[in-house]
Write a protein that holds these residues in place. Structure first.
Motif, PDB file in Angstrom:
ATOM      1  N   ALA A 125      -2.299  23.516 -20.073  1.00  0.00           N
ATOM      2  CA  ALA A 125      -1.880  24.736 -19.244  1.00  0.00           C
ATOM      3  C   ALA A 125      -2.260  26.134 -19.910  1.00  0.00           C
ATOM      4  CB  ALA A 125      -0.570  24.575 -19.169  1.00  0.00           C
ATOM      5  N   LEU A 126      -2.236  26.154 -21.166  1.00  0.00           N
ATOM      6  CA  LEU A 126      -2.633  27.305 -22.037  1.00  0.00           C
ATOM      7  C   LEU A 126      -3.863  27.370 -22.848  1.00  0.00           C
ATOM      8  CD1 LEU A 126       1.000  28.069 -23.168  1.00  0.00           C
ATOM      9  CD2 LEU A 126      -0.150  29.065 -21.207  1.00  0.00           C
ATOM     10  N   ARG A 127      -5.073  27.405 -22.330  1.00  0.00           N
ATOM     11  CA  ARG A 127      -6.124  27.129 -22.991  1.00  0.00           C
ATOM     12  C   ARG A 127      -6.622  28.086 -23.842  1.00  0.00           C
ATOM     13  NH1 ARG A 127     -10.261  24.484 -18.614  1.00  0.00           N
ATOM     14  NH2 ARG A 127      -8.960  22.827 -18.003  1.00  0.00           N
ATOM     15  N   GLN A 128      -6.350  29.644 -23.704  1.00  0.00           N
ATOM     16  CA  GLN A 128      -6.776  30.483 -24.595  1.00  0.00           C
ATOM     17  C   GLN A 128      -5.504  31.076 -25.449  1.00  0.00           C
ATOM     18  OE1 GLN A 128      -9.964  31.339 -25.152  1.00  0.00           O
ATOM     19  NE2 GLN A 128     -10.454  30.117 -23.340  1.00  0.00           N
ATOM     20  N   GLN A 129      -4.375  30.630 -25.344  1.00  0.00           N
ATOM     21  CA  GLN A 129      -3.209  31.309 -26.152  1.00  0.00           C
ATOM     22  C   GLN A 129      -2.813  30.390 -27.351  1.00  0.00           C
ATOM     23  OE1 GLN A 129      -0.406  31.847 -23.389  1.00  0.00           O
ATOM     24  NE2 GLN A 129      -1.203  33.993 -22.667  1.00  0.00           N
ATOM     25  N   VAL A 130      -2.551  30.890 -28.331  1.00  0.00           N
ATOM     26  CA  VAL A 130      -2.113  30.480 -29.641  1.00  0.00           C
ATOM     27  C   VAL A 130      -0.535  30.628 -29.528  1.00  0.00           C
ATOM     28  CG1 VAL A 130      -2.085  30.492 -32.019  1.00  0.00           C
ATOM     29  CG2 VAL A 130      -4.376  30.818 -30.798  1.00  0.00           C
ATOM     30  N   LYS A 131       0.372  29.909 -29.822  1.00  0.00           N
ATOM     31  CA  LYS A 131       1.834  29.933 -29.754  1.00  0.00           C
ATOM     32  C   LYS A 131       2.285  29.495 -31.041  1.00  0.00           C
ATOM     33  CE  LYS A 131       5.363  28.421 -26.863  1.00  0.00           C
ATOM     34  NZ  LYS A 131       5.844  27.484 -25.785  1.00  0.00           N
ATOM     35  N   PRO A 132       2.361  30.423 -31.901  1.00  0.00           N
ATOM     36  CA  PRO A 132       2.832  30.048 -33.318  1.00  0.00           C
ATOM     37  C   PRO A 132       4.498  30.410 -33.480  1.00  0.00           C
ATOM     38  CG  PRO A 132       2.230  32.464 -33.555  1.00  0.00           C
ATOM     39  CD  PRO A 132       1.867  31.705 -32.057  1.00  0.00           C
ATOM     40  N   THR A 133       4.942  29.259 -34.156  1.00  0.00           N
ATOM     41  CA  THR A 133       6.487  29.565 -34.420  1.00  0.00           C
ATOM     42  C   THR A 133       6.674  29.361 -35.866  1.00  0.00           C
ATOM     43  OG1 THR A 133       6.931  27.048 -34.000  1.00  0.00           O
ATOM     44  CG2 THR A 133       7.264  28.699 -32.287  1.00  0.00           C
ATOM     45  N   VAL A 134       7.775  29.931 -36.414  1.00  0.00           N
ATOM     46  CA  VAL A 134       8.095  29.701 -37.801  1.00  0.00           C
ATOM     47  C   VAL A 134       9.465  29.131 -37.582  1.00  0.00           C
ATOM     48  CG1 VAL A 134       8.810  30.936 -39.768  1.00  0.00           C
ATOM     49  CG2 VAL A 134       7.038  31.893 -38.234  1.00  0.00           C
ATOM     50  N   THR A 135       9.596  28.059 -38.420  1.00  0.00           N
ATOM     51  CA  THR A 135      10.849  27.243 -38.690  1.00  0.00           C
ATOM     52  C   THR A 135      11.428  27.413 -39.942  1.00  0.00           C
ATOM     53  OG1 THR A 135       9.895  25.712 -37.060  1.00  0.00           O
ATOM     54  CG2 THR A 135      12.016  24.890 -38.094  1.00  0.00           C
ATOM     55  N   LEU A 136      12.473  27.744 -40.139  1.00  0.00           N
ATOM     56  CA  LEU A 136      13.257  28.310 -41.347  1.00  0.00           C
ATOM     57  C   LEU A 136      14.731  27.074 -41.744  1.00  0.00           C
ATOM     58  CD1 LEU A 136      13.642  31.873 -40.985  1.00  0.00           C
ATOM     59  CD2 LEU A 136      11.986  30.689 -42.259  1.00  0.00           C
ATOM     60  N   LYS A 137      14.449  26.517 -42.704  1.00  0.00           N
ATOM     61  CA  LYS A 137      15.626  25.509 -43.046  1.00  0.00           C
ATOM     62  C   LYS A 137      16.345  26.337 -44.376  1.00  0.00           C
ATOM     63  CE  LYS A 137      17.135  20.868 -43.917  1.00  0.00           C
ATOM     64  NZ  LYS A 137      16.586  19.507 -44.095  1.00  0.00           N
ATOM     65  N   LEU A 138      17.624  26.699 -43.870  1.00  0.00           N
ATOM     66  CA  LEU A 138      18.297  27.553 -44.843  1.00  0.00           C
ATOM     67  C   LEU A 138      19.591  26.689 -45.355  1.00  0.00           C
ATOM     68  CD1 LEU A 138      18.848  30.227 -45.844  1.00  0.00           C
ATOM     69  CD2 LEU A 138      20.527  30.715 -44.203  1.00  0.00           C
ATOM     70  N   HIS A 139      19.389  26.271 -46.976  1.00  0.00           N
ATOM     71  CA  HIS A 139      20.287  25.512 -47.482  1.00  0.00           C
ATOM     72  C   HIS A 139      21.565  26.288 -48.111  1.00  0.00           C
ATOM     73  CE1 HIS A 139      17.722  21.892 -47.398  1.00  0.00           C
ATOM     74  NE2 HIS A 139      16.546  22.826 -47.548  1.00  0.00           N
ATOM     75  N   LEU A 140      22.827  25.922 -47.703  1.00  0.00           N
ATOM     76  CA  LEU A 140      23.884  26.762 -47.836  1.00  0.00           C
ATOM     77  C   LEU A 140      24.891  25.831 -48.794  1.00  0.00           C
ATOM     78  CD1 LEU A 140      24.847  28.260 -44.317  1.00  0.00           C
ATOM     79  CD2 LEU A 140      23.347  29.366 -46.284  1.00  0.00           C
ATOM     80  N   GLU A 141      25.669  26.851 -49.753  1.00  0.00           N
ATOM     81  CA  GLU A 141      26.593  26.027 -50.490  1.00  0.00           C
ATOM     82  C   GLU A 141      27.796  26.794 -50.373  1.00  0.00           C
ATOM     83  OE1 GLU A 141      25.460  26.200 -54.563  1.00  0.00           O
ATOM     84  OE2 GLU A 141      24.405  24.381 -54.506  1.00  0.00           O
TER      85      GLU A 141
END
Length: 185
Positions: A125-141
């Motif tokens: 569907a999207l031949r010319q587009q780059v679709k980046p995503t950043v996934t963050l996993k935040l560990h909490l105490e």
């Protein structure tokens, strides 16, 4: 109100304030003190609450004797009353800090951060587009428990967030903010 009454009365108010911090508020105490002073109960309540605020904030920040005297000096109390309040603060600050620590909620705090950059290089569907995503996993105490939160965003939003956080950190270094922090401590 406190500047216009006698030192023994303010001492009693301070004693009531410390007692209320330890055991909780009691409206009957306000009424009894109001009858003795021939003033409305609300006036007594506001005076005691003001003293409680001074004591709790000073104890929370563990300000020094000199800083406490400077803070109370602007309130217009007599020198004798300032000295009495200082002694009350010095005698009760550790106990007030303990009470405040028991009342404070246990908020989670940062322990670790993992991140991953995902890039969808192509699709039908999207031949010319780059679709980046950043996934963050935040560990909490939080005390003995650990938890993790997963956050996902695009790089543009992440860059905007970084710029805003850097701007906020820069603002802390400004002379206006340093003056406020100096007065708080």
């Amino acid at each position: 109100m406190l500047t216009s009454i006698f030192s023994p009365v303010v001492c009693e108010f301070a004693r009531i304030a410390v007692e209320f911090l330890k055991k909780g508020s009691n409206p009957k105490t306000y009424e009894v003190a109001a009858r003795k002073l021939s003033v409305p109960a609300e006036t007594v309540q506001h005076g005691v609450e003001g003293l409680m605020f001074i004591l709790t904030e000073s104890s929370k920040l563990m300000i020094s004797e000199v800083d406490f005297q400077d803070s109370v000096l602007v309130l217009g109390f007599s020198e004798e009353l300032n000295e009495i309040l200082l002694q009350l603060y010095l005698e009760n600050r550790k106990e007030i800090r303990q009470i405040l620590s028991e009342l404070a909620p246990s908020l989670p705090h940062y322990h670790n951060l993992e991140w991953r950059l995902d890039v969808q290089l192509a699709s039908r569907a999207l031949r010319q587009q780059v679709k980046p995503t950043v996934t963050l996993k935040l560990h909490l105490e939080s005390g003995d428990t650990q938890s993790a939160r997963v956050l996902q965003t695009d790089p543009a939003t992440l860059l905007h967030l970084i710029r805003e956080l850097e701007r906020a950190l820069g603002e802390v270094k400004s002379s206006h903010c340093r003056r406020i922090l100096r007065n708080i401590k």
